[in-house]
Design an enzyme around this catalytic site. Sequence first.
Site, PDB file in Angstrom:
ATOM      1  N   ASP A  51      42.102  42.292  35.193  1.00 59.78           N
ATOM      2  CA  ASP A  51      41.190  41.354  34.543  1.00 59.78           C
ATOM      3  C   ASP A  51      40.926  40.178  35.477  1.00 59.78           C
ATOM      4  OD1 ASP A  51      43.443  39.721  34.395  1.00 59.78           O
ATOM      5  OD2 ASP A  51      43.722  40.002  32.238  1.00 59.78           O
ATOM      6  N   GLN A  52      40.255  39.152  34.991  1.00 57.16           N
ATOM      7  CA  GLN A  52      39.889  38.012  35.832  1.00 57.16           C
ATOM      8  C   GLN A  52      41.090  37.192  36.296  1.00 57.16           C
ATOM      9  OE1 GLN A  52      39.196  38.287  32.588  1.00 57.16           O
ATOM     10  NE2 GLN A  52      39.186  36.312  31.539  1.00 57.16           N
TER      11      GLN A  52
END
Length: 188
Positions: free
Chosen positions: A64-65
Amino acid sequence: MFQATSTGAQIMHAAFPRSWRRGHVLPLRSAKIFKPLACLELRGSTGIGGFHEIELKVRDYELDQFGVVNNAVYANYCQHGRHEFMDSIGINCNEVSRSGGALAIPELTIKFLAPLRSGCRFVVKTRISGISLVRIYFEQFIFKLPNQEPILEAKGTAVWLDNKYRPTRVPSHVRSYFGHFQCQHLVD
């Protein structure tokens, strides 16, 4: 239909048709008919015996980020572990599908303990913890390699479905595959 109260407010009594009433919901009975597999110890076992293991590596697109594996990806790891486990004991999920059956996961509880990052190697451990007439109960764990750091604990339920996607009894040959695997791994 309306009734006045001492404060002057009106109360409306409504009668709903019986068909609108919610039916009485019975408690789940799976616990009553739950039968552990032969050779399987279910009383709070904390040992990691009788597990099928598959080693995997985190890929960049699973992050994810924040640079850690996205929570939704762990369900995919668990599914891959279940499919590999079933394949290892002689149950081919594609063959089950071609024969008109299906295996659904109506319940999956995941407890996240620590994150995985890009390039991490890990092992998915899967075992069947019990079986009822139509349900298969399983436990899964993910450990980071090489130090076996716990990453995830999961418990779930699989339901055997017929060609109309209705729950049906787990076939006897499937039960025997699970029992054979458990007995074989308790002896080892």
